[in-house]
Design an enzyme around this catalytic site. Sequence first.
Site, PDB file in Angstrom:
ATOM      1  N   ASP A  32     -12.892  -4.607  11.034  1.00 10.63           N
ATOM      2  CA  ASP A  32     -12.717  -4.855   9.593  1.00 10.63           C
ATOM      3  C   ASP A  32     -13.042  -6.328   9.313  1.00 10.63           C
ATOM      4  O   ASP A  32     -14.164  -6.644   8.895  1.00 10.63           O
ATOM      5  CB  ASP A  32     -11.279  -4.490   9.189  1.00 10.63           C
ATOM      6  CG  ASP A  32     -10.927  -4.884   7.773  1.00 10.63           C
ATOM      7  OD1 ASP A  32     -11.842  -5.189   6.987  1.00 10.63           O
ATOM      8  OD2 ASP A  32      -9.729  -4.896   7.414  1.00 10.63           O
ATOM      9  N   SER A  44      -5.794  -3.793  -0.298  1.00 12.00           N
ATOM     10  CA  SER A  44      -4.352  -3.776  -0.577  1.00 12.00           C
ATOM     11  C   SER A  44      -4.089  -3.982  -2.072  1.00 12.00           C
ATOM     12  O   SER A  44      -3.103  -3.487  -2.605  1.00 12.00           O
ATOM     13  CB  SER A  44      -3.635  -4.820   0.264  1.00 12.00           C
ATOM     14  OG  SER A  44      -4.270  -6.068   0.171  1.00 12.00           O
ATOM     15  N   LYS A  74     -15.674  -1.718   3.108  1.00 12.21           N
ATOM     16  CA  LYS A  74     -15.006  -2.115   1.865  1.00 12.21           C
ATOM     17  C   LYS A  74     -16.072  -2.702   0.941  1.00 12.21           C
ATOM     18  O   LYS A  74     -16.704  -3.721   1.276  1.00 12.21           O
ATOM     19  CB  LYS A  74     -13.957  -3.181   2.148  1.00 12.21           C
ATOM     20  CG  LYS A  74     -12.738  -2.690   2.924  1.00 12.21           C
ATOM     21  CD  LYS A  74     -11.935  -3.887   3.405  1.00 12.21           C
ATOM     22  CE  LYS A  74     -10.571  -3.511   3.923  1.00 12.21           C
ATOM     23  NZ  LYS A  74      -9.957  -4.651   4.670  1.00 12.21           N
ATOM     24  N   GLU A 105       0.817  -1.219   0.000  1.00 12.79           N
ATOM     25  CA  GLU A 105       0.000   0.000   0.000  1.00 12.79           C
ATOM     26  C   GLU A 105       0.846   1.262   0.000  1.00 12.79           C
ATOM     27  O   GLU A 105       0.372   2.347   0.332  1.00 12.79           O
ATOM     28  CB  GLU A 105      -0.945  -0.011   1.202  1.00 12.79           C
ATOM     29  CG  GLU A 105      -1.866  -1.218   1.177  1.00 12.79           C
ATOM     30  CD  GLU A 105      -3.052  -1.084   2.100  1.00 12.79           C
ATOM     31  OE1 GLU A 105      -3.145  -0.089   2.833  1.00 12.79           O
ATOM     32  OE2 GLU A 105      -3.893  -1.982   2.079  1.00 12.79           O
TER      33      GLU A 105
HETATM   34  C1  2PG Z   1      -7.120  -3.957   5.678  1.00 15.69           C
HETATM   35  C2  2PG Z   1      -6.931  -3.886   4.172  1.00 15.69           C
HETATM   36  C3  2PG Z   1      -6.489  -2.543   3.704  1.00 15.69           C
HETATM   37  P1  2PG Z   1      -6.606  -5.995   2.694  1.00 15.69           P
HETATM   38  O1  2PG Z   1      -6.833  -4.961   6.323  1.00 15.69           O
HETATM   39  O2  2PG Z   1      -7.664  -3.025   6.255  1.00 15.69           O
HETATM   40  O3  2PG Z   1      -5.358  -2.076   4.398  1.00 15.69           O
HETATM   41  O4  2PG Z   1      -6.070  -4.894   3.722  1.00 15.69           O
HETATM   42  O5  2PG Z   1      -7.177  -5.291   1.536  1.00 15.69           O
HETATM   43  O6  2PG Z   1      -5.382  -6.828   2.360  1.00 15.69           O
HETATM   44  O7  2PG Z   1      -7.622  -6.787   3.444  1.00 15.69           O
HETATM   45 MG    MG Z   2      -7.863  -4.137   8.171  1.00  9.65          MG
END
Ligand code: 2PG
Ligand code: MG
Length: 429
Positions: free
Chosen positions: A317, A372, A342, A209
């Site tokens: 998350d 990511s 997301k 990132e």
């Molecule tokens: C997270 C994301 C973004 P990934 O864990 O918050 O940083 O990572 O997209 O790999 O889940």
């Molecule tokens: Mg996260």
Amino acid sequence: MTATARIERIHARQVLDSRGHPTVEVEVHCQGGAFGRAIVPSGASTGKHEARELRDGEAEHFGGKGVLRAVSHVNTVLAPALLGRDVSAQRAIDRTLCELDGTPDKSRLGANAILGISLACAHAAADAQGVPLWRYLADDRQPLLPLPMVNLISGGLHAGGNLDFQDFLLLPIGARSYSEALEMTVRVYRALAATLARHGFEGVLVGDEGGFGPKLQHNEQAVQLAVEAIEKAGLRPGHDAALALDVASTHFYRNGSYHLHSTVGVSLTAKELADTLLHWVTKYPILSIEDGMAEDDWEGWVKLTSVLGKKVQLIGDDLFVTNPERVKRGIAEGVANGVLIKLNQIGTLTETLDVIHLAQQAGYRPVISARSGETEDATIADLAVATGAGQIKIGSVARSERLAKYNQLLRIEEELGKEAFAAWRPVGS
Ligand code: 2PG
Ligand code: MG
């Protein structure tokens, strides 16, 4: 009132993301010429309860990561069902997409196929109305530029497992506008490169990132270096700029314990991890902690929230995966006080907007987030502004898949004015 724009053609193709992995791009053409395009992102530290992206699994093509089946689902299954439909009927379109898939996790046709269409339709609908996406999505809400939460140092699955914790981030809390926040961040990012070099670490190589990915001795060293960089940048830690963590603890949780590799041989209980984080919050200017407990460690989350929930922002998350049912459970159990958002964790724009609304109604802070694995698609910048979410997490201020969003926010700021900015609000205020 604008006339209805009907969907005339939908076309998907396979393109590449910021890690060089294939992903789905979808284009929607309407009668009358309106057009929308979207590219789907992809995570590395994914949560178990996320909607499923479909990968071809053919080792000879992109190591099994091809998305040609998802592309074909768009072109041959989903597109025909939407031709002739009003492109602005987002909720109805998304419902049709979910029904055609028929599974709770979108695993039959692929969340990547479904999200690509869902977002491309929104872009086309905005185009049909002749307005930017953020204005189209804002409806009658007050659009607001978000405070960025910016990756400084990467660990975990984003930087070869150099550290257990995944993201050490900057919160430029003293900023009075988005562009000021961005400039402060760049100052700290540059100061951190110099700080790392001074301490004998590689200060140039970056993780997935754009954050630095040095091989540090332990997690706490990353926090110390970040604080040093804030000072070096001429800012006051905790006053002008503070820190945030994405512990991403799901990825070092096994058999009821949190296993820290970078502190050799240390395994912590949920209580011990919560106490460690409390200790850090007391010692360092840390104002936000994401995934401080693992995705299914609800008990651990209750402990963490009782220890820290009144002091700092606690974001779920992997815990919530932008899923309304999981967010509702979190609210009911008083777990966390923020929700990472997301789009591809749930798979449609409508469901994402509903989760943001749900969080806002319950007083939980939504933080719009990139993955990511990203692309030049900047939809999340518009989404953050339109929903007045207040915060956005895109990665670092390096690599163009990140800058695509930061720069889009600069364009929107020019239109909205610097005052339309979500300044930092201390937790509890
Ligand atoms: C997270 C994301 C973004 P990934 O864990 O918050 O940083 O990572 O997209 O790999 O889940
Ligand atoms: Mg996260």
